[in-house]
Design a protein around this motif. Structure first.
Motif, PDB file in Angstrom:
ATOM      1  N   LEU A   1       9.696  39.756  52.161  1.00  8.70           N
ATOM      2  CA  LEU A   1       9.215  39.858  50.781  1.00  8.70           C
ATOM      3  C   LEU A   1       9.767  41.149  50.172  1.00  8.70           C
ATOM      4  CD1 LEU A   1       7.127  38.432  48.775  1.00  8.70           C
ATOM      5  CD2 LEU A   1       5.535  40.231  49.512  1.00  8.70           C
ATOM      6  N   PRO A   2      10.379  41.086  48.982  1.00  8.23           N
ATOM      7  CA  PRO A   2      10.927  42.305  48.358  1.00  8.23           C
ATOM      8  C   PRO A   2       9.838  43.346  48.102  1.00  8.23           C
ATOM      9  CG  PRO A   2      11.784  40.341  47.293  1.00  8.23           C
ATOM     10  CD  PRO A   2      10.668  39.885  48.197  1.00  8.23           C
ATOM     11  N   LYS A   3      10.247  44.604  48.040  1.00 10.91           N
ATOM     12  CA  LYS A   3       9.296  45.681  47.767  1.00 10.91           C
ATOM     13  C   LYS A   3       9.002  45.749  46.266  1.00 10.91           C
ATOM     14  CE  LYS A   3      12.739  49.328  47.126  1.00 10.91           C
ATOM     15  NZ  LYS A   3      13.178  50.675  47.540  1.00 10.91           N
ATOM     16  N   GLY A   4       7.901  46.379  45.918  1.00  4.42           N
ATOM     17  CA  GLY A   4       7.549  46.629  44.528  1.00  4.42           C
ATOM     18  C   GLY A   4       6.914  45.470  43.796  1.00  4.42           C
ATOM     19  N   LEU A   5       6.530  44.413  44.481  1.00  2.00           N
ATOM     20  CA  LEU A   5       5.907  43.262  43.821  1.00  2.00           C
ATOM     21  C   LEU A   5       4.386  43.443  43.746  1.00  2.00           C
ATOM     22  CD1 LEU A   5       7.903  40.321  45.471  1.00  2.00           C
ATOM     23  CD2 LEU A   5       8.368  41.513  43.311  1.00  2.00           C
TER      24      LEU A   5
ATOM     25  N   LYS B   1      10.054  35.451  38.793  1.00  2.00           N
ATOM     26  CA  LYS B   1       9.860  34.391  37.806  1.00  2.00           C
ATOM     27  C   LYS B   1       8.808  33.371  38.231  1.00  2.00           C
ATOM     28  CE  LYS B   1      14.593  34.584  35.999  1.00  2.00           C
ATOM     29  NZ  LYS B   1      15.832  33.813  35.742  1.00  2.00           N
ATOM     30  N   ALA B   2       8.059  33.663  39.266  1.00  2.00           N
ATOM     31  CA  ALA B   2       7.075  32.700  39.765  1.00  2.00           C
ATOM     32  C   ALA B   2       6.006  33.431  40.577  1.00  2.00           C
ATOM     33  CB  ALA B   2       7.770  31.629  40.615  1.00  2.00           C
ATOM     34  N   LEU B   3       5.030  32.650  41.019  1.00  2.00           N
ATOM     35  CA  LEU B   3       3.973  33.156  41.894  1.00  2.00           C
ATOM     36  C   LEU B   3       4.063  32.460  43.245  1.00  2.00           C
ATOM     37  CD1 LEU B   3       0.879  33.059  39.468  1.00  2.00           C
ATOM     38  CD2 LEU B   3       2.214  35.071  40.122  1.00  2.00           C
ATOM     39  N   CYS B   4       3.758  33.184  44.302  1.00  2.00           N
ATOM     40  CA  CYS B   4       3.631  32.570  45.613  1.00  2.00           C
ATOM     41  C   CYS B   4       2.358  33.076  46.257  1.00  2.00           C
ATOM     42  CB  CYS B   4       4.847  32.853  46.496  1.00  2.00           C
ATOM     43  SG  CYS B   4       5.006  34.584  47.013  1.00  2.00           S
ATOM     44  N   SER B   5       1.850  32.369  47.241  1.00  2.00           N
ATOM     45  CA  SER B   5       0.573  32.747  47.866  1.00  2.00           C
ATOM     46  C   SER B   5       0.568  32.363  49.334  1.00  2.00           C
ATOM     47  CB  SER B   5      -0.595  32.081  47.130  1.00  2.00           C
ATOM     48  OG  SER B   5      -0.533  30.669  47.275  1.00  2.00           O
ATOM     49  N   PHE B   6      -0.366  32.944  50.053  1.00  4.74           N
ATOM     50  CA  PHE B   6      -0.581  32.632  51.466  1.00  4.74           C
ATOM     51  C   PHE B   6      -2.015  32.982  51.808  1.00  4.74           C
ATOM     52  CE2 PHE B   6       1.036  36.904  51.074  1.00  4.74           C
ATOM     53  CZ  PHE B   6       0.274  37.660  51.931  1.00  4.74           C
TER      54      PHE B   6
ATOM     55  N   GLY C   1       0.766  38.750  60.962  1.00  4.22           N
ATOM     56  CA  GLY C   1       1.900  38.061  60.368  1.00  4.22           C
ATOM     57  C   GLY C   1       2.941  37.692  61.408  1.00  4.22           C
ATOM     58  N   PRO C   2       4.089  37.184  60.980  1.00  2.00           N
ATOM     59  CA  PRO C   2       4.455  37.082  59.557  1.00  2.00           C
ATOM     60  C   PRO C   2       3.781  35.890  58.866  1.00  2.00           C
ATOM     61  CG  PRO C   2       6.203  36.214  60.917  1.00  2.00           C
ATOM     62  CD  PRO C   2       5.181  36.749  61.870  1.00  2.00           C
ATOM     63  N   PHE C   3       3.500  36.069  57.559  1.00  2.00           N
ATOM     64  CA  PHE C   3       2.970  35.026  56.710  1.00  2.00           C
ATOM     65  C   PHE C   3       4.082  34.556  55.770  1.00  2.00           C
ATOM     66  CE2 PHE C   3      -0.596  37.767  57.804  1.00  2.00           C
ATOM     67  CZ  PHE C   3      -1.545  36.860  58.228  1.00  2.00           C
ATOM     68  N   THR C   4       4.128  33.283  55.517  1.00  2.27           N
ATOM     69  CA  THR C   4       5.116  32.732  54.590  1.00  2.27           C
ATOM     70  C   THR C   4       4.479  32.569  53.224  1.00  2.27           C
ATOM     71  OG1 THR C   4       6.250  31.549  56.354  1.00  2.27           O
ATOM     72  CG2 THR C   4       6.665  30.825  54.091  1.00  2.27           C
ATOM     73  N   CYS C   5       5.049  33.239  52.234  1.00  4.38           N
ATOM     74  CA  CYS C   5       4.531  33.163  50.870  1.00  4.38           C
ATOM     75  C   CYS C   5       5.110  31.913  50.207  1.00  4.38           C
ATOM     76  CB  CYS C   5       4.922  34.419  50.093  1.00  4.38           C
ATOM     77  SG  CYS C   5       3.942  34.694  48.595  1.00  4.38           S
ATOM     78  N   VAL C   6       4.261  30.940  49.945  1.00  2.15           N
ATOM     79  CA  VAL C   6       4.677  29.633  49.430  1.00  2.15           C
ATOM     80  C   VAL C   6       4.586  29.637  47.915  1.00  2.15           C
ATOM     81  CG1 VAL C   6       4.224  27.156  49.474  1.00  2.15           C
ATOM     82  CG2 VAL C   6       3.870  28.543  51.536  1.00  2.15           C
ATOM     83  N   LEU C   7       5.653  29.151  47.260  1.00  2.00           N
ATOM     84  CA  LEU C   7       5.657  29.113  45.807  1.00  2.00           C
ATOM     85  C   LEU C   7       4.541  28.217  45.280  1.00  2.00           C
ATOM     86  CD1 LEU C   7       9.484  28.830  45.037  1.00  2.00           C
ATOM     87  CD2 LEU C   7       7.996  30.797  44.624  1.00  2.00           C
ATOM     88  N   LYS C   8       3.921  28.671  44.197  1.00  2.00           N
ATOM     89  CA  LYS C   8       2.888  27.881  43.556  1.00  2.00           C
ATOM     90  C   LYS C   8       3.541  26.933  42.566  1.00  2.00           C
ATOM     91  CE  LYS C   8      -1.281  30.670  43.819  1.00  2.00           C
ATOM     92  NZ  LYS C   8      -2.411  31.203  43.055  1.00  2.00           N
ATOM     93  N   PRO C   9       2.964  25.729  42.409  1.00  2.00           N
ATOM     94  CA  PRO C   9       3.530  24.803  41.425  1.00  2.00           C
ATOM     95  C   PRO C   9       3.492  25.405  40.026  1.00  2.00           C
ATOM     96  CG  PRO C   9       1.951  23.693  42.856  1.00  2.00           C
ATOM     97  CD  PRO C   9       1.830  25.155  43.131  1.00  2.00           C
ATOM     98  N   ALA C  10       4.504  25.106  39.254  1.00  6.14           N
ATOM     99  CA  ALA C  10       4.590  25.659  37.899  1.00  6.14           C
ATOM    100  C   ALA C  10       3.480  25.086  37.022  1.00  6.14           C
ATOM    101  CB  ALA C  10       5.954  25.330  37.302  1.00  6.14           C
TER     102      ALA C  10
END
Length: 324
Positions: free
Chosen positions: A256-260, A295-300, A315-324
């Protein structure tokens, strides 16, 4: 009448009867502090009329601690004399043991003993007595079963106002009333505090050192004013929040990128660190974590492991994109 060394008091009374002679009774008592460790109590009385008698009693009282004392004395009245001795330890406000051992020789030769155990659920007593004419033993138990706010509880005998103190679901937490330890919470975090003053402020507090380091509470003190011979509920809302270091990756396996921006379901906010790491300080048993991507949200979902290990690395946890 108080004096520097103690106090002196006296009384005189008369009793009249329709069918018999009356009585006149005079009495005198004095309490004298003979040292820091002993008090002398002297009581004398004289009776005239239907019954003529003179009685004199001398007692020496020696405190042996906050709850323990020893007493020895002699008593004479009419043609009889006796000597007595007592060793006594009172029950504490909270859980504990008390006892009494008393003996008398003279007009009646007598030996009495009593041991009492007080717990959070009742008081249990064994008493024994032996005299010239025989002896006996008595075993007794007293307690209460009640209900408050839909919860059934067992407690000591409740003859006055009381409080049902709940400290989350934490067991073995000390509960104090008027700054005296009453007992500890049970397995469900509940403690019944008996003998409260009705319609008066009763300060109640809990021992924060008995809570785990991860526990969070708004206050450790409350004051209640219960009605007469009724119960009140005192809730110390304690949250068992734990911290952890999480490692998070995206769906393609990259860190996961830093600064989010990161937000938990409990409202905690933080920023992701390099290497996909996220530190969260207020995690519950189960948590939904949402990350704001470009440009989106993800969650775990984070489920804490059993036990209270400080700051586990999960972890590691996989951050799954949320439906738009």
């Amino acid at each position: 009448m108080p004096f520097r060394f103690g106090s002196v008091g006296g009384s005189f009374s008369t009793r009249s009867y329709r069918t018999s002679r009356g009585l006149e009774i005079a009495s005198l008592n004095a309490t004298i502090k003979v040292s820091r460790f002993a008090t002398l109590n002297l009581v004398g009385s004289k009776t005239w009329g239907a019954v003529a008698d003179t009685a004199l009693q001398l007692l020496v009282i020696v405190p042996l601690g906050r709850r323990t004392s020893a007493t020895a004395g002699v008593r004479t009245h009419g043609d009889g004399q006796s000597a007595t001795a007592t060793l006594q330890r009172n029950l504490p406000v909270g859980t504990g043991v008390g006892y009494r051992l008393a003996g008398e020789v003279g007009e009646v030769n007598r030996l009495d003993g009593e041991v009492a155990l007080q717990t959070g659920f009742g008081t249990y007593t064994v008493e024994g007595s032996a005299t010239d004419q025989g002896g006996g033993v008595r075993v007794s138990a007293s307690g209460s079963i009640g209900m408050i706010d839909g919860s059934v509880f067992a407690a000591r005998q409740l003859t006055q106002s009381f409080a049902a103190v709940r400290v989350g679901a934490f067991p073995d937490v000390g509960v104090y009333a008027d700054n005296q330890l009453v007992g500890h919470t049970g397995r469900n975090g509940l403690m019944i505090v008996p003998n409260l003053r009705m319609f008066d402020d009763n300060p109640i507090r809990i021992e924060t050192d008995d809570l785990p380091m991860t526990a969070q509470l708004a206050t450790d003190k409350q004051s209640v004013r219960p009605p007469r011979r009724a119960g009140v509920h005192v809730d110390f809302a304690v949250a068992d929040n734990r911290d952890a270091m999480l490692t998070v990756v995206l769906a393609d396996g990259s860190p996961l990128p830093k600064g989010l921006r990161v937000v938990t379901g409990g409202g905690e906010k933080t920023i992701s660190a390099p290497g996909g790491e996220i530190y969260l300080a207020s995690l519950r048993a189960k948590n939904t974590v949402t990350v704001q991507l470009e440009k989106a949200l993800c969650s775990f979902v984070v489920t804490l492991p059993a036990g209270g290990a400080p700051q586990p690395r999960l972890g590691p946890f996989t951050c799954v994109l949320k439906p738009a």
